[in-house]
Enzyme design. Structure first.
Site, PDB file in Angstrom:
ATOM      1  N   CYS A 125       0.867  -1.177   0.000  1.00 23.80           N
ATOM      2  CA  CYS A 125       0.000   0.000   0.000  1.00 23.80           C
ATOM      3  C   CYS A 125       0.900   1.223   0.000  1.00 23.80           C
ATOM      4  O   CYS A 125       2.104   1.106   0.253  1.00 23.80           O
ATOM      5  CB  CYS A 125      -0.852   0.057   1.262  1.00 23.80           C
ATOM      6  N   ARG A 157       1.904   1.367  -5.888  1.00 22.67           N
ATOM      7  CA  ARG A 157       1.932   0.429  -4.768  1.00 22.67           C
ATOM      8  C   ARG A 157       0.542  -0.131  -4.455  1.00 22.67           C
ATOM      9  O   ARG A 157       0.398  -1.031  -3.622  1.00 22.67           O
ATOM     10  CB  ARG A 157       2.476   1.111  -3.506  1.00 22.67           C
ATOM     11  N   TRP A 166      -3.777  -1.540  -1.614  1.00 23.02           N
ATOM     12  CA  TRP A 166      -3.823  -2.758  -2.433  1.00 23.02           C
ATOM     13  C   TRP A 166      -4.270  -3.829  -1.464  1.00 23.02           C
ATOM     14  O   TRP A 166      -3.516  -4.233  -0.579  1.00 23.02           O
ATOM     15  CB  TRP A 166      -2.437  -3.055  -3.004  1.00 23.02           C
ATOM     16  N   ASN A 222       0.497  -0.245   6.212  1.00 26.05           N
ATOM     17  CA  ASN A 222       0.943  -1.067   5.084  1.00 26.05           C
ATOM     18  C   ASN A 222       1.637  -2.271   5.697  1.00 26.05           C
ATOM     19  O   ASN A 222       2.488  -2.115   6.564  1.00 26.05           O
ATOM     20  CB  ASN A 222       1.921  -0.257   4.223  1.00 26.05           C
ATOM     21  N   GLY A 223       1.252  -3.477   5.255  1.00 29.31           N
ATOM     22  CA  GLY A 223       1.864  -4.682   5.806  1.00 29.31           C
ATOM     23  C   GLY A 223       0.791  -5.696   6.152  1.00 29.31           C
ATOM     24  O   GLY A 223      -0.367  -5.561   5.743  1.00 29.31           O
ATOM     25  N   GLU A 253       8.418 -20.882 -19.549  1.00 25.08           N
ATOM     26  CA  GLU A 253       8.240 -19.512 -19.074  1.00 25.08           C
ATOM     27  C   GLU A 253       9.380 -18.611 -19.581  1.00 25.08           C
ATOM     28  O   GLU A 253       9.151 -17.465 -19.954  1.00 25.08           O
ATOM     29  CB  GLU A 253       8.144 -19.505 -17.538  1.00 25.08           C
ATOM     30  N   LYS A 260       8.738 -15.305 -21.838  1.00 30.47           N
ATOM     31  CA  LYS A 260       9.213 -13.979 -21.423  1.00 30.47           C
ATOM     32  C   LYS A 260      10.054 -13.353 -22.533  1.00 30.47           C
ATOM     33  O   LYS A 260       9.914 -12.189 -22.851  1.00 30.47           O
ATOM     34  CB  LYS A 260      10.034 -14.149 -20.144  1.00 30.47           C
ATOM     35  N   GLU A 317       7.829 -12.220 -25.444  1.00 34.38           N
ATOM     36  CA  GLU A 317       6.975 -11.075 -25.091  1.00 34.38           C
ATOM     37  C   GLU A 317       7.723  -9.753 -25.120  1.00 34.38           C
ATOM     38  O   GLU A 317       7.231  -8.782 -25.671  1.00 34.38           O
ATOM     39  CB  GLU A 317       6.462 -11.242 -23.656  1.00 34.38           C
ATOM     40  N   HIS A 331      14.187 -35.438 -31.657  1.00 37.16           N
ATOM     41  CA  HIS A 331      13.029 -35.927 -32.427  1.00 37.16           C
ATOM     42  C   HIS A 331      12.514 -34.863 -33.392  1.00 37.16           C
ATOM     43  O   HIS A 331      11.384 -34.936 -33.850  1.00 37.16           O
ATOM     44  CB  HIS A 331      11.930 -36.387 -31.466  1.00 37.16           C
ATOM     45  N   LYS A 335      -2.344  -6.073 -20.028  1.00 37.58           N
ATOM     46  CA  LYS A 335      -2.024  -6.666 -18.732  1.00 37.58           C
ATOM     47  C   LYS A 335      -3.070  -7.692 -18.317  1.00 37.58           C
ATOM     48  O   LYS A 335      -2.758  -8.722 -17.748  1.00 37.58           O
ATOM     49  CB  LYS A 335      -1.899  -5.562 -17.676  1.00 37.58           C
TER      50      LYS A 335
HETATM   51  C1  F6R Z   1       2.785 -13.176 -19.486  1.00 36.52           C
HETATM   52  C2  F6R Z   1       1.515 -12.852 -18.872  1.00 36.52           C
HETATM   53  C3  F6R Z   1       0.297 -13.546 -19.363  1.00 36.52           C
HETATM   54  C4  F6R Z   1      -0.648 -13.860 -18.198  1.00 36.52           C
HETATM   55  C5  F6R Z   1      -1.977 -14.440 -18.703  1.00 36.52           C
HETATM   56  C6  F6R Z   1      -2.893 -14.783 -17.563  1.00 36.52           C
HETATM   57  O1  F6R Z   1       3.835 -12.419 -18.970  1.00 36.52           O
HETATM   58  O2  F6R Z   1       1.446 -12.036 -17.999  1.00 36.52           O
HETATM   59  O3  F6R Z   1       0.599 -14.713 -20.053  1.00 36.52           O
HETATM   60  O4  F6R Z   1      -0.015 -14.763 -17.345  1.00 36.52           O
HETATM   61  O5  F6R Z   1      -2.610 -13.526 -19.548  1.00 36.52           O
HETATM   62  O6  F6R Z   1      -3.198 -13.679 -16.796  1.00 36.52           O
HETATM   63  P1  F6R Z   1      -3.678 -13.815 -15.327  1.00 36.52           P
HETATM   64  O7  F6R Z   1      -2.584 -14.426 -14.523  1.00 36.52           O
HETATM   65  O8  F6R Z   1      -3.990 -12.419 -14.891  1.00 36.52           O
HETATM   66  O9  F6R Z   1      -4.898 -14.698 -15.337  1.00 36.52           O
END
Ligand code: F6R
Length: 605
Positions: free
Chosen positions: A2, A27, A73, A99-100, A480, A484, A487, A503, A600
Site C-alpha cells: 500500500c 503500490r 492494495w 501497510n503490511g 516460461e 518472457k 513477449e 526428435h 495486462k
Molecule cells: C505473461 C503474462 C500472461 C498472463 C496471462 C494470464 O507475462 O502475464 O501470459 O499470465 O494472460 O493472466 P492472469 O494471470 O492475470 O490470469
C-alpha cells in the site's frame, strides 16, 4: 503493498498528501483515504477506487496542516469503503494508516472484542487503532501506547498515526514494510517511498526496522522500541520522481524482478507451524478430501506455466492423478471432471476471461474449486470455494515476473497442505520447509548473476531465434523463459523437453544458435547434459543454468543456482530467465513495460 503519506507543517497538508499518494499509486490503487486534523476533530474521507474517486469527495479549500493518507492494495478484506484506510477508533480520536500484514490479528481482535471493542472492517489493520486506543486509555501518553502496540504485532507494518490529542503530531513506526521521512521549509513528511517526497526534498531518511518517529511542525524525533532516542541520518536521493517511482530502475519490469525476494517473503509469511502448513482457508473448506479422485490445474499464459510446475509437484508429493489444462481449452475439451474433482485456478489479475469461464464450468459440474490469485476481491477470487492470495502487490509491467514466482511458491505450499489433508507424508518435508524459508535470500543471491546475464543476452543481438530446454521441473521454467523472451524482446523462442530435441527441433540448431539449457534437477541432469552436448556439436552457444555440484567444465557460459532442494530450483531459474529477457529487450531497444499487442489483463475470450 500500500502507499502511505503523512504531513505536518506550516502549509495545508492536503496538496502534499494527494501528490504523494498519486506518486505511490504504483503500490496499490483499489481504494484511497485521508484524515486531516484540526484542534477539535479528525476529518476522514475514504473510498473504494482510485485516488481520483477520493478527490471528488474533497473540497479544495481544506487548510488543515496535519494529515495522513493511504492508497490501498487489498490483502485482508475486499476493496470497499469500509475496508479503505484510515481506520479510526470508536471515539474518532485516533486515525491510522497501515501497510503490511498483521499475522496475529485474529487473536488480537478476539482479545479486544472481550474488552468491549467493536470492529467495522474486514481488515487486519483495524486491530492496530483499537490496540492504540486500549493502551492510550490505560495511560494517555501516545508514544507509550505506540511502543506497547507494536510489541503486540506479529508480521509487517509501516504505520502512520494522527490523533486529536496532539493535533500537529504524526506518529510513525516501521517493521519489514518501507517508510521514509523528510523535512523541508514547508514541514515534516513521511511516506512509503521516496517519490512521494522528492518534489519537496531530496534529503530522505529511510526508517529502519523497529524504529519509530514523532513528526512535529518543524521537528522530527526518532526512537527505538524501548523509547531510546536515535540520531536521524538523511541520504541524498539523486533520482528524479519518475525514476524513483521505478525504484531507480529504468522499467517496472526490472523493479518487479528485484522485488521478488520481498514478495516471496510476504507470500510465505505465516504459512508454516513446524512441519504443518497453515492455510486456514483450505481447512475451512471442509471438503471430503478422501473422495477427491482427480485434480486439475487451470490457467492461461504465465499462470499456466505455474500450473505445469504445480501439476508435477502434486504428482510427486501425493502420487495421485492430476492434469493441467489451459483455461482457453477447458470448455472445449469436454473435461472429465465431476464432484470428485478438485480444480485449482491460477491467475494474477483474477479477471482473465478464459479462466473465469473455465471456473464457471467447473462449478456447474460440481467440482471443488480453489484459486491462487494476486488481486484481492477479483472475479475469480470471489467465485471459488477457497482463495489463496499471492502477496506480489500490483504488477505494473505487462510481462509477469513477481506474480509468477509467488504463484510457484504459494502453489508449492498448497500442494504440501493437500498432501497433509490426504494423510500423505512428504519425504524430507523439514528440509524442504527450511529451504522454502530461505527462498527470499536465495532469490537475492540469484539476482547477483545480473552482470553475467546481461553479457549473455548480447548473444541474441543478431539472432532471430532462441531455444530453452529442460526436463521434469525444468520444463515449466523453459516454457516460461521462452514466453518472457518472446513477449518483451520479440526474439522468437521455443521451449522443449531436452529429450525431445533429437526428435525434430535439433534440425534448427546451427552455428551460433542460442540455447538456454536448464539442468537443475540432479536426478536427471546428466541426461540433459548429454542433450546439450548434441546442440554444442552443431555449433550452438549454450547458456547452462545448473546446480552448484554439476560437472559443467566443458561449457563456456554457466550459471550456478545456489544450493537448495531441487523442487525449489524453478524459482531462481525464473529470475534468471526474466533477467535474460529484460536484457535482450533492452539490447534491442524495445518498450519493455508495454510490449506490442499485449494487455495486462485479458478480459475477452
Ligand atoms: C505473461 C503474462 C500472461 C498472463 C496471462 C494470464 O507475462 O502475464 O501470459 O499470465 O494472460 O493472466 P492472469 O494471470 O492475470 O490470469
Amino acid at each position: 503493498m500500500c502507499g502511505i503519506t503523512g504531513f505536518t507543517g506550516k502549509e495545508p497538508a492536503l496538496p502534499f498528501l494527494l501528490q504523494g499518494l498519486s506518486r505511490l499509486e504504483y503500490r496499490g490503487y483499489d481504494s484511497a483515504g485521508i484524515t486531516l486534523v484540526n484542534s477539535k476533530k479528525l476529518r476522514t474521507w475514504k473510498t473504494k477506487g482510485r485516488l481520483a474517486e477520493l478527490e471528488k469527495l474533497l473540497q479544495k479549500d481544506l487548510t488543515q496542516s496535519c494529515g495522513i493518507g493511504h492508497t490501498r492494495w487489498a490483502t485482508h478484506g475486499v476493496p470497499s469503503n469500509m475496508n479503505a484506510h484510515p481506520h479510526m477508533n470508536e471515539a474518532c480520536t485516533i486515525s491510522v494508516v497501515h501497510n503490511g500484514i498483521v499475522e496475529n490479528y485474529a487473536v488480537l481482535k478476539e482479545e479486544l472484542i472481550k474488552e468491549g471493542y467493536h470492529f467495522h472492517s474486514e481488515t487486519d489493520s483495524e486491530v492496530i487503532v483499537q490496540l492504540l486506543d486500549y493502551y492510550y486509555s490505560k495511560k494517555p501518553v501516545m508514544k507509550d501506547a505506540l511502543i506497547k502496540t507494536v510489541k503486540r504485532l506479529e508480521g509487517s507494518y509501516a504505520l502512520c498515526i494522527t490523533t486529536i490529542f496532539e493535533p500537529n503530531t504524526i506518529y510513525v513506526a516501521k517493521k519489514e514494510s518501507p517508510m521514509v521521512l523528510g523535512q523541508s521549509k514547508e514541514g515534516v513528511f513521511c511516506a512509503s517511498d521516496a517519490p512521494a517526497l522528492l518534489a519537496y526534498t531530496k534529503d530522505i531518511m529511510p526508517l529502519q526496522d523497529g524504529q519509530m518517529a514523532i513528526l512535529n511542525k518543524n521537528s522530527l524525533e526518532l526512537f527505538d522500541q524501548n523509547g531510546k532516542s536515535i540520531q536521524p541520518k538523511f541520504i541524498h536521493f539523486p533520482y528524479d520522481i519518475q525514476a524513483a517511482q521505478k525504484g531507480g530502475y529504468d522499467s517496472f519490469m526490472m523493479k518487479e524482478i528485484h522485488e521478488q525476494p520481498d514478495v516471496i517473503r510476504e507470500t510465505l509469511r505465516g504459512r508454516f507451524r513446524g512441519n504443518k502448513i497453515v492455510l486456514p482457508k483450505i481447512d475451512e473448506l471442509k471438503a471430503d478430501w478422501n473422495s477427491i479422485s482427480n485434480t486439475v490445474f487451470i490457467a492461461c499464459g504465465t499462470a499456466y506455466h505455474a500450473c505445469i510446475y504445480a501439476n508435477s509437484l502434486y504428482q510427486k508429493y501425493t502420487g495421485k492423478p492430476s492434469s493441467v489444462i489451459p483455461a482457453s481449452e477447458f470448455r472445449y475439451c469436454d473435461p472429465n471432471v465431476d464432484e470428485h474433482t478438485l480444480c485449482i485456478f491460477v491467475s494474477q489479475s483474477g479477471e482473465t476471461a478464459d479462466t473465469l469461464a473455465a471456473l464457471k464450468l467447473a462449478k456447474a459440474k460440481g467440482c471443488t474449486t480453489i484459486a491462487v490469485v494476486n488481486v484481492l476481491g477479483s472475479s475469480i477470487a470471489r467465485q471459488t470455494d477457497a482463495v489463496l492470495y499471492t502477496a506480489a502487490g500490483p504488477e505494473i509491467a505487462v510481462a509477469s515476473t513477481k506474480a509468477y514466482t509467488t504463484q510457484l511458491v504459494l502453489l508449492h505450499v498448497l500442494i504440501l497442505k493437500l498432501a497433509e489433508l490426504y494423510g500423505i507424508k512428504v519425504n524430507g518435508i523439514s528440509r524442504l520447509i527450511k529451504d522454502m524459508k530461505r527462498l527470499p535470500e536465495l532469490t537475492e543471491e540469484t539476482l547477483g548473476y545480473e552482470k553475467e546475464i546481461k553479457k549473455y543476452a548480447k548473444m541474441l543481438k543478431d539472432q532471430r531465434d532462441a531455444y530453452f530446454i529442460g526436463r521434469q521441473l525444468d520444463y515449466p521454467s523453459a516454457l516460461e523463459g521462452a514466453l518472457k523472451l518472446k513477449e518483451v524482446s520479440y526474439v522468437h523462442a521455443d521451449a522443449y523437453y531436452a529429450g525431445e530435441l533429437k526428435h525434430g527441433p535439433i534440425a534448427l540448431i546451427e552455428k551460433n544458435t542460442v540455447v538456454i539449457a536448464l539442468a537443475t534437477q540432479p536426478e536427471i541432469a546428466a541426461k540433459t547434459i548429454s542433450n546439450i552436448k548434441e546442440t554444442v556439436a552443431r555449433g550452438a552457444r549454450v547458456i547452462l543454468i545448473t546446480d552448484p555440484d554439476m560437472d559443467a567444465k566443458e561449457f563456456k557460459y554457466v550459471i550456478r543456482i545456489p544450493k537448495m532442494r531441487p523442487e525449489l530450483m524453478a524459482i531462481p531459474s525464473a529470475v534468471l530467465t526474466q533477467l535474460f529477457a529484460y536484457y535482450a529487450a533492452k539490447e534491442k531497444g524495445c518498450d519493455i513495460d508495454k510490449p506490442r499487442n499485449l494487455a495486462k489483463s485479458v478480459t475477452v475470450e
